[in-house]
Write a protein that holds these residues in place. Sequence first.
Motif, PDB file in Angstrom:
ATOM      1  N   ALA A  47       0.851  -1.184   0.000  1.00  0.00           N
ATOM      2  CA  ALA A  47       0.000   0.000   0.000  1.00  0.00           C
ATOM      3  C   ALA A  47       0.887   1.233   0.000  1.00  0.00           C
ATOM      4  O   ALA A  47       1.793   1.368   0.839  1.00  0.00           O
ATOM      5  N   ALA A  48       0.622   2.114  -0.942  1.00  0.00           N
ATOM      6  CA  ALA A  48       1.310   3.394  -1.044  1.00  0.00           C
ATOM      7  C   ALA A  48       0.259   4.488  -1.004  1.00  0.00           C
ATOM      8  O   ALA A  48      -0.454   4.729  -1.995  1.00  0.00           O
ATOM      9  N   GLY A  49       0.120   5.137   0.156  1.00  0.00           N
ATOM     10  CA  GLY A  49      -0.956   6.112   0.322  1.00  0.00           C
ATOM     11  C   GLY A  49      -2.296   5.409   0.326  1.00  0.00           C
ATOM     12  O   GLY A  49      -2.501   4.422   1.035  1.00  0.00           O
ATOM     13  N   PRO A  50      -3.262   5.829  -0.495  1.00  0.00           N
ATOM     14  CA  PRO A  50      -4.558   5.145  -0.561  1.00  0.00           C
ATOM     15  C   PRO A  50      -4.603   4.002  -1.574  1.00  0.00           C
ATOM     16  O   PRO A  50      -5.643   3.341  -1.717  1.00  0.00           O
ATOM     17  N   ASP A  51      -3.502   3.762  -2.289  1.00  0.00           N
ATOM     18  CA  ASP A  51      -3.481   2.748  -3.345  1.00  0.00           C
ATOM     19  C   ASP A  51      -3.021   1.404  -2.785  1.00  0.00           C
ATOM     20  O   ASP A  51      -2.023   1.326  -2.055  1.00  0.00           O
ATOM     21  N   ILE A  52      -3.749   0.341  -3.166  1.00  0.00           N
ATOM     22  CA  ILE A  52      -3.426  -1.023  -2.737  1.00  0.00           C
ATOM     23  C   ILE A  52      -3.145  -1.862  -3.971  1.00  0.00           C
ATOM     24  O   ILE A  52      -3.792  -1.711  -5.020  1.00  0.00           O
ATOM     25  N   ARG A  53      -2.186  -2.771  -3.814  1.00  0.00           N
ATOM     26  CA  ARG A  53      -1.816  -3.652  -4.923  1.00  0.00           C
ATOM     27  C   ARG A  53      -1.578  -5.054  -4.382  1.00  0.00           C
ATOM     28  O   ARG A  53      -0.910  -5.241  -3.362  1.00  0.00           O
ATOM     29  N   LEU A  54      -2.138  -6.060  -5.104  1.00  0.00           N
ATOM     30  CA  LEU A  54      -1.951  -7.470  -4.760  1.00  0.00           C
ATOM     31  C   LEU A  54      -1.211  -8.161  -5.895  1.00  0.00           C
ATOM     32  O   LEU A  54      -1.623  -8.080  -7.061  1.00  0.00           O
ATOM     33  N   ASP A  55      -0.104  -8.862  -5.559  1.00  0.00           N
ATOM     34  CA  ASP A  55       0.677  -9.623  -6.527  1.00  0.00           C
ATOM     35  C   ASP A  55       0.788 -11.057  -6.044  1.00  0.00           C
ATOM     36  O   ASP A  55       0.893 -11.320  -4.831  1.00  0.00           O
ATOM     37  N   ARG A  56       0.808 -11.971  -7.035  1.00  0.00           N
ATOM     38  CA  ARG A  56       0.866 -13.395  -6.703  1.00  0.00           C
ATOM     39  C   ARG A  56       1.671 -14.143  -7.755  1.00  0.00           C
ATOM     40  O   ARG A  56       1.644 -13.790  -8.942  1.00  0.00           O
ATOM     41  N   ALA A  57       2.385 -15.201  -7.316  1.00  0.00           N
ATOM     42  CA  ALA A  57       3.136 -16.059  -8.228  1.00  0.00           C
ATOM     43  C   ALA A  57       2.275 -17.246  -8.630  1.00  0.00           C
ATOM     44  O   ALA A  57       1.593 -17.848  -7.792  1.00  0.00           O
ATOM     45  N   ASP A  58       2.314 -17.594  -9.917  1.00  0.00           N
ATOM     46  CA  ASP A  58       1.544 -18.741 -10.394  1.00  0.00           C
ATOM     47  C   ASP A  58       2.341 -20.024 -10.182  1.00  0.00           C
ATOM     48  O   ASP A  58       3.398 -20.036  -9.540  1.00  0.00           O
ATOM     49  N   ASP A  59       1.832 -21.123 -10.729  1.00  0.00           N
ATOM     50  CA  ASP A  59       2.466 -22.419 -10.529  1.00  0.00           C
ATOM     51  C   ASP A  59       3.847 -22.506 -11.172  1.00  0.00           C
ATOM     52  O   ASP A  59       4.701 -23.280 -10.729  1.00  0.00           O
ATOM     53  N   ARG A  60       4.099 -21.734 -12.199  1.00  0.00           N
ATOM     54  CA  ARG A  60       5.397 -21.739 -12.873  1.00  0.00           C
ATOM     55  C   ARG A  60       6.380 -20.730 -12.294  1.00  0.00           C
ATOM     56  O   ARG A  60       7.514 -20.642 -12.765  1.00  0.00           O
ATOM     57  N   TYR A 109       5.894 -17.356 -12.134  1.00  0.00           N
ATOM     58  CA  TYR A 109       5.782 -16.016 -12.717  1.00  0.00           C
ATOM     59  C   TYR A 109       4.831 -15.167 -11.873  1.00  0.00           C
ATOM     60  O   TYR A 109       3.712 -15.589 -11.549  1.00  0.00           O
ATOM     61  N   TRP A 110       5.290 -13.966 -11.537  1.00  0.00           N
ATOM     62  CA  TRP A 110       4.480 -13.062 -10.725  1.00  0.00           C
ATOM     63  C   TRP A 110       3.603 -12.189 -11.624  1.00  0.00           C
ATOM     64  O   TRP A 110       4.045 -11.721 -12.672  1.00  0.00           O
ATOM     65  N   ARG A 111       2.384 -11.977 -11.165  1.00  0.00           N
ATOM     66  CA  ARG A 111       1.464 -11.109 -11.888  1.00  0.00           C
ATOM     67  C   ARG A 111       0.594 -10.362 -10.878  1.00  0.00           C
ATOM     68  O   ARG A 111       0.392 -10.823  -9.741  1.00  0.00           O
ATOM     69  N   THR A 112       0.090  -9.241 -11.296  1.00  0.00           N
ATOM     70  CA  THR A 112      -0.746  -8.404 -10.432  1.00  0.00           C
ATOM     71  C   THR A 112      -2.185  -8.897 -10.476  1.00  0.00           C
ATOM     72  O   THR A 112      -2.795  -8.987 -11.552  1.00  0.00           O
ATOM     73  N   LEU A 113      -2.727  -9.211  -9.295  1.00  0.00           N
ATOM     74  CA  LEU A 113      -4.106  -9.696  -9.222  1.00  0.00           C
ATOM     75  C   LEU A 113      -5.103  -8.548  -9.300  1.00  0.00           C
ATOM     76  O   LEU A 113      -6.116  -8.647  -9.999  1.00  0.00           O
ATOM     77  N   CYS A 114      -4.852  -7.492  -8.567  1.00  0.00           N
ATOM     78  CA  CYS A 114      -5.809  -6.384  -8.578  1.00  0.00           C
ATOM     79  C   CYS A 114      -5.133  -5.120  -8.054  1.00  0.00           C
ATOM     80  O   CYS A 114      -4.104  -5.180  -7.359  1.00  0.00           O
ATOM     81  N   ARG A 115      -5.711  -4.008  -8.360  1.00  0.00           N
ATOM     82  CA  ARG A 115      -5.345  -2.695  -7.835  1.00  0.00           C
ATOM     83  C   ARG A 115      -6.619  -2.011  -7.361  1.00  0.00           C
ATOM     84  O   ARG A 115      -7.667  -2.132  -7.992  1.00  0.00           O
ATOM     85  N   SER A 116      -6.512  -1.297  -6.264  1.00  0.00           N
ATOM     86  CA  SER A 116      -7.685  -0.614  -5.725  1.00  0.00           C
ATOM     87  C   SER A 116      -7.238   0.661  -5.017  1.00  0.00           C
ATOM     88  O   SER A 116      -6.048   0.822  -4.678  1.00  0.00           O
ATOM     89  N   GLN A 117      -8.202   1.556  -4.807  1.00  0.00           N
ATOM     90  CA  GLN A 117      -7.912   2.827  -4.151  1.00  0.00           C
ATOM     91  C   GLN A 117      -9.007   3.129  -3.137  1.00  0.00           C
ATOM     92  O   GLN A 117     -10.196   2.959  -3.413  1.00  0.00           O
ATOM     93  N   LEU A 118      -8.572   3.564  -1.941  1.00  0.00           N
ATOM     94  CA  LEU A 118      -9.483   3.896  -0.864  1.00  0.00           C
ATOM     95  C   LEU A 118      -9.560   5.404  -0.691  1.00  0.00           C
ATOM     96  O   LEU A 118      -8.677   6.148  -1.142  1.00  0.00           O
ATOM     97  N   PRO A 119     -10.574   5.882  -0.016  1.00  0.00           N
ATOM     98  CA  PRO A 119     -10.696   7.339   0.173  1.00  0.00           C
ATOM     99  C   PRO A 119      -9.654   7.913   1.127  1.00  0.00           C
ATOM    100  O   PRO A 119      -9.400   9.118   1.098  1.00  0.00           O
ATOM    101  N   LYS A 120      -9.040   7.093   1.979  1.00  0.00           N
ATOM    102  CA  LYS A 120      -8.045   7.573   2.928  1.00  0.00           C
ATOM    103  C   LYS A 120      -6.775   6.730   2.832  1.00  0.00           C
ATOM    104  O   LYS A 120      -6.747   5.687   2.180  1.00  0.00           O
ATOM    105  N   ILE A 121      -5.738   7.182   3.517  1.00  0.00           N
ATOM    106  CA  ILE A 121      -4.446   6.494   3.508  1.00  0.00           C
ATOM    107  C   ILE A 121      -4.553   5.179   4.273  1.00  0.00           C
ATOM    108  O   ILE A 121      -5.136   5.115   5.375  1.00  0.00           O
TER     109      ILE A 121
END
Length: 650
Positions: free
Chosen positions: A356-369, A371-383
């Motif tokens: 989390a950087a400020g109000p922004d959230i990021r989820l990353d996950r590695a697959d079976d092989r 390789y990392w990829r971003t699952l989702c990004r979201s933003q909240l009204p506050k930090i």
Amino acid sequence: MAEDELDAFRKRWKQELTSKQEEQCCVSSPSCDFPARSGQKDFKNRYFEDPKQNVNKASSVSNPKEDAGGGKAAAESEDQPQYVSIARSLLDGRTSPLLDRIQEERTRRKRQYHDRNNVCSASLQQPHRKVKKNEELLDQLIQDLNEVNDIPFFDIELPYELALKIFQYLNCTELGRCAQVSRAWRVLAEDGVLWFKMCTREGYHQDASVSDSPCWKSTLRDCRNSAKTVCSNWKNRVGSISQLQYELGKVLCDVSSCDNFVLAGYTSGDVRLWDTLHWDSTSSYLKANSLSVNSDPRPYASHVQVNSTVAAAAYEDGCVDIWSTETGGEPIHHFQNPGRIQVLTLSPDSPVLASAAGPDIRLDRADDRGYWRTLCRSQLPKIVENLVLVPGRAELCPLAALTAGESVYLLDPREEEPQTLHSVYGHPVTCLDASDSQVALGVKSTGWAMHGGGNKIHVYSLQTGKPVVCVGNSPGDFTCINLRDSPPHLLVCGNKDRRVRVFDLRAGSSVASLYAHHLGVTSVQANDWKIVSGGEEGLVCVWEMRMGAKLWEMHNRHPVRHVRFNTSTLVTANIPDDKSPRGACITDDDLTAHRRHRGVICHYDFSEDALSQDHILPICRSDYTESYGYNYNIGLAVPYDRLSGSHPSH
């Protein structure tokens, strides 16, 4: 009068016995010898005669003819009915007339058992003899049943697998008692599958299989003895302590530990990984990304996280590096955030990273092989202030719980927007933790709400999203909560009012309240019998939960920001709040900062082999060639001691 009645009773009984004997003799052998029978009758019925005559007859010497007649009478007495012999035994004054019968029956059964065994062995020695299959099965059944005195229920009614299914609900003591019943029950009670399941059920050798040990009963006994020794070492502070130091790292910024891995980030931008099981592991040296390395000055490694497979670090410039704990070296994944990372968390049982950087959230996950990829990004009204990943979802979609101001959200990558779990205006959330089924959060009460009992901890269910229980009644703010590592139905937390509290979530009541740290509690963890807490003043305390007594404590400079223990080890970290102390500026030519400004990581080992030569305290293993000068070797004699002939311990 009484003697006359007794004599009359004896005469009537004598006549009945005599009449029954005559009838039996007439039926069995009409041409029997009457003189011998009369001698037998006189011999058996001498009890009914006058006592004086009995004395005279006992004193007289019998001739051989009478002895022969008596032998015939004894032979005939064996053919009489059982009640007749019992009655005669009672008349002879015996207190237990059935004891002889029972002994004879036992002898007869033993003789039959040996005879049948001889017959079976003889039949086995004649291979050419053809025996019917039914007779063989019958003989085998008789032989099996005669191996024990009492016929076991499981041998006749139930198959072996069903009997084993019943036995698996017994504990060690009950299995030991069943093993004493018979040979068949002993085989069941000592089955390896039973003891393997019991061993894994108690938490030992979770990843093992049945074939890994020749005797799981002995393995469980050894594990229990080892656990008792470790528990005793914990209570008496018997073991070794090591300080995990990195001279070039300058000031300590953050520490994370999981199983045997300890990860630390420093103000120099370096990240160091220790494997406490293999101290010389090559994966200890982690290289940063080229962007952070080429920066001048290098950004701090402000946040670090580690689990059993990956390690992650976030820098002040927004870069995030991920390494493999097995190989180390270069990062296996790297990404850049536009802002400074404020919260970084890693799933304890799967390669899922949330930042989390400020109000922004990021989820990353590695697959079976891998390789990392971003699952989702979201933003909240506050930090975002707190962020945790729900454990136990390795095979499921990740789920994150986070706080921003007065609200608590659940972030599911499959949904478009985060779900609001808790929100009360004017009551900010101070701390957060989650287990596989519940989320616990500390809420600060302000204004008129303080009259309702003070600050509280709210527990919500992840399945329903509804509140489960509300505990706590404290004027101080809750600073830390540990729900994930606590025993079932228990929650341990720390507060600014200097107390460590343990709550029972089923009853909603307090189990323990300990006055621990005079500057407030910063970190805490508990298991089924002990509590380890860290305070703002730098004190680490170990408590006995049931008695509420302090077992021991250790002190270091700077607040305790990290406490984590498992069965036999404890990792604590004292991290300074001032990352740029006076006299240790990052622009100085000296690469090292003063020791008292740098913070310290302590690793305690309470295992059985902690007192071996390889686990001697570092202060006793140091020499005079080390670059740092605070681990004086107390085990060596200095020159003036040699001259005076005194020992250092004197």
